[in-house]
Each structure stands twice: as structure tokens, then as C-alpha cells.
Write a protein that holds these residues in place. Structure first.
Motif, PDB file in Angstrom:
ATOM      1  N   ASP A 145      12.781  18.687 -31.462  1.00 44.22           N
ATOM      2  CA  ASP A 145      13.544  17.436 -31.520  1.00 44.22           C
ATOM      3  C   ASP A 145      14.677  17.538 -30.509  1.00 44.22           C
ATOM      4  O   ASP A 145      15.310  18.603 -30.386  1.00 44.22           O
ATOM      5  CB  ASP A 145      14.103  17.201 -32.926  1.00 44.22           C
ATOM      6  CG  ASP A 145      14.507  15.743 -33.159  1.00 44.22           C
ATOM      7  OD1 ASP A 145      14.380  14.926 -32.218  1.00 44.22           O
ATOM      8  OD2 ASP A 145      14.953  15.420 -34.280  1.00 44.22           O
ATOM      9  N   PRO A 183       6.476  15.917 -30.649  1.00 44.50           N
ATOM     10  CA  PRO A 183       7.632  15.369 -31.361  1.00 44.50           C
ATOM     11  C   PRO A 183       7.851  15.940 -32.756  1.00 44.50           C
ATOM     12  O   PRO A 183       6.922  16.310 -33.462  1.00 44.50           O
ATOM     13  CB  PRO A 183       7.300  13.873 -31.444  1.00 44.50           C
ATOM     14  CG  PRO A 183       5.804  13.838 -31.528  1.00 44.50           C
ATOM     15  CD  PRO A 183       5.340  14.960 -30.618  1.00 44.50           C
ATOM     16  N   GLN A 207      11.069  15.060 -35.885  1.00 49.21           N
ATOM     17  CA  GLN A 207      12.340  14.393 -36.191  1.00 49.21           C
ATOM     18  C   GLN A 207      13.034  15.129 -37.329  1.00 49.21           C
ATOM     19  O   GLN A 207      12.541  15.154 -38.458  1.00 49.21           O
ATOM     20  CB  GLN A 207      12.117  12.923 -36.550  1.00 49.21           C
ATOM     21  CG  GLN A 207      11.824  12.049 -35.340  1.00 49.21           C
ATOM     22  CD  GLN A 207      12.007  10.574 -35.653  1.00 49.21           C
ATOM     23  OE1 GLN A 207      11.138   9.961 -36.267  1.00 49.21           O
ATOM     24  NE2 GLN A 207      13.127  10.008 -35.229  1.00 49.21           N
ATOM     25  N   HIS A 218      11.231  10.323 -28.137  1.00 48.41           N
ATOM     26  CA  HIS A 218       9.927  10.976 -28.247  1.00 48.41           C
ATOM     27  C   HIS A 218       8.808  10.102 -27.675  1.00 48.41           C
ATOM     28  O   HIS A 218       7.841  10.625 -27.106  1.00 48.41           O
ATOM     29  CB  HIS A 218       9.629  11.328 -29.705  1.00 48.41           C
ATOM     30  CG  HIS A 218      10.406  12.495 -30.218  1.00 48.41           C
ATOM     31  ND1 HIS A 218      10.384  13.726 -29.592  1.00 48.41           N
ATOM     32  CD2 HIS A 218      11.239  12.623 -31.285  1.00 48.41           C
ATOM     33  CE1 HIS A 218      11.161  14.570 -30.264  1.00 48.41           C
ATOM     34  NE2 HIS A 218      11.696  13.921 -31.287  1.00 48.41           N
ATOM     35  N   ARG A 248       6.413  11.302 -24.627  1.00 48.89           N
ATOM     36  CA  ARG A 248       4.954  11.156 -24.716  1.00 48.89           C
ATOM     37  C   ARG A 248       4.405  10.490 -23.454  1.00 48.89           C
ATOM     38  O   ARG A 248       3.402  10.939 -22.895  1.00 48.89           O
ATOM     39  CB  ARG A 248       4.601  10.332 -25.964  1.00 48.89           C
ATOM     40  CG  ARG A 248       3.108  10.099 -26.168  1.00 48.89           C
ATOM     41  CD  ARG A 248       2.872   9.190 -27.371  1.00 48.89           C
ATOM     42  NE  ARG A 248       1.460   8.920 -27.581  1.00 48.89           N
ATOM     43  CZ  ARG A 248       0.644   9.665 -28.294  1.00 48.89           C
ATOM     44  NH1 ARG A 248       1.093  10.758 -28.880  1.00 48.89           N
ATOM     45  NH2 ARG A 248      -0.628   9.340 -28.446  1.00 48.89           N
ATOM     46  N   VAL A 263       3.547   8.482 -32.377  1.00 45.66           N
ATOM     47  CA  VAL A 263       4.587   9.514 -32.481  1.00 45.66           C
ATOM     48  C   VAL A 263       4.844   9.843 -33.952  1.00 45.66           C
ATOM     49  O   VAL A 263       4.956  11.027 -34.321  1.00 45.66           O
ATOM     50  CB  VAL A 263       5.879   9.053 -31.787  1.00 45.66           C
ATOM     51  CG1 VAL A 263       7.034   9.999 -32.124  1.00 45.66           C
ATOM     52  CG2 VAL A 263       5.684   8.996 -30.273  1.00 45.66           C
TER      53      VAL A 263
END
Length: 228
Positions: free
Chosen positions: A14, A45, A47, A106, A110, A171
Motif C-alpha cells: 500500500d 494492491p 489497502q 492503486h 495497475r 483492484v
């Protein structure tokens, strides 16, 4: 002469995780010392807190709510600052005013994966530096568009895509997949989708892990080539 080996490293991270920034620097150093191995890095990704609102929130208040006191926050920062300095990172925690939601960052990372060679790595490094060394709000679309431009991406296309929900679900699915794999903390380095190295390990530890995977692939390849 032994066959040259290649290893893929998927980094689950992250961009608001300081340990992930340290891990990025250490991985970069590890790869630089592995001239005989082709290493491909993909950024995946994660979070740490998907509940942060899209517009972000006041970082000081967020940190106080999370850690309880200014003293505890100082201790955390003082622990990682010298480690960052050793890797060439000038952490400027006091400059960070907004704790952002990182979903859009993110999405951008990507998209960078399908761009020019090394565009994703350049972008990730720039986003880390923006947040941790310059106090940039990496949840702000204008900041992300500028980072994309600096990484060599088409800024106009990025700006248009950020205004949509493009790849938002993809994501979120990747983040959920990481959690279902048992990844609860980052960074996590996945080597050839088979081995996991957890945490911001020392440069030599990462290098050794990559060497071991490459050596195993070499032995497997040798065994296959000698089979009648």
C-alpha cells in the motif's frame, strides 16, 4: 554454461505504508546486485484501511485515533526514520496533512503495468516519494495525474480514466484476494507465485530469496533437459 534464470516478484503493498517504501528501496538494491538473474517486478494492491473516505481525512486526527497519543506517533516515526535514511528516504511525516484513500492510486499503478517498460516501477517510486517525502495528497486526482506524467504515462488518458470507475472493481478484487491468501500486513514479496517473503526484509535477505528461487529453477531446468 548455466542457463540464465528469470524470477518474477509480485509486491503486495500500500502506498501509504512507510515499510513498503523501505521495502521498495531494498528490493531495488537487491535486484541491482543480481546481474546474472532477470527479475521482473509487479506491484499488487493492498489497502491498510479501505474505510478512509474518498476525499481523505485529516492525517493528524487519523493517527491519533489509531495510535492514541502524539508520543506514540513520534515513537513510530522515530523508529522508521533512520531506516529510511539508510535507504535514501527522507521521511517528512509532519508534512503529510491528508490520510488518503489509496484505491485510485492503486488503479493508476495497475494501468502503468501495461505501459512502457519499467513505467510501473517509476510510478510507484514517484507516488511513495510524493507522499512520504513531499507530503502530497496521493488521493487527489491532480496529484496522481502529475505523477503519471512524470512516470511517462499519457496524462490526458489517466485524467479521463480516473474520473470513471475503470478497474475499481478489479483492484478491490485483488485486495480481497490478497487477504484471502492470508496476507494481513505489507509489504509481501511473492516470488514466482510460489514463495512469500513477508515484511521489509534486509536487502541481502531479499537477494538471497531471489537467488534461491533462481537456483531451484535452474536445477529443474537442468533435470528436464537431461531427461531422455
Amino acid at each position: 554454461m548455466s542457463e540464465r534464470q528469470s524470477v518474477t516478484v509480485d509486491v503486495v503493498s500500500d502506498v501509504v505504508c512507510p515499510w513498503c517504501y523501505v521495502g521498495q528501496k531494498r528490493l531495488e538494491s537487491a535486484i541491482a546486485g543480481l546481474a546474472d538473474i532477470d527479475v521482473t517486478v509487479n506491484w499488487r494492491p493492498f489497502q491498510l484501511d479501505p474505510t478512509v473516505p474518498p476525499e481523505g481525512t485529516d492525517r493528524r486526527q487519523y493517527m491519533l485515533a489509531k495510535f492514541g497519543s502524539e508520543e506514540r506517533i513520534r515513537q513510530i516515526h522515530q523508529r522508521i526514520e533512520p531506516l529510511g535514511e539508510a535507504e535514501g528516504i527522507s521521511f517528512a511525516f509532519d508534512a503529510i496533512k491528508v490520510a488518503p484513500n489509496t484505491l485510485d492510486a492503486h488503479r493508476l499503478i495497475r494501468w502503468a503495468a501495461s505501459g512502457a517498460p519499467d513505467a510501473q516501477n517509476r510510478l510507484v517510486k514517484r507516488v511513495f516519494a510524493l507522499y512520504f517525502e513531499e507530503g502530497g495528497n496521493i488521493g487527489d486526482h491532480a496529484v496522481l495525474v502529475q505523477a503519471a506524467r512524470e512516470a511517462g504515462m499519457d496524462a490526458a488518458v489517466v485524467e479521463a480514466m480516473l474520473a470513471t470507475d475503470a478497474d475499481r472493481e478489479a483492484v478491490e478484487t485483488e485486495v480481497a484476494t490478497a487477504s484471502s491468501m492470508g496476507i494481513t500486513g505489507v509489504p509481501c514479496f511473492l516470488l514466482d507465485s510460489r514463495y512469500a517473503v513477508m515484511g521489509a526484509q534486509e536487502t541481502e535477505t531479499l537477494a538471497d530469496a531471489i537467488r534461491q528461487v533462481a537456483a531451484e529453477k535452474g536445477k529443474a531446468s537442468l533435470g528436464q533437459s537431461s531427461t531422455p
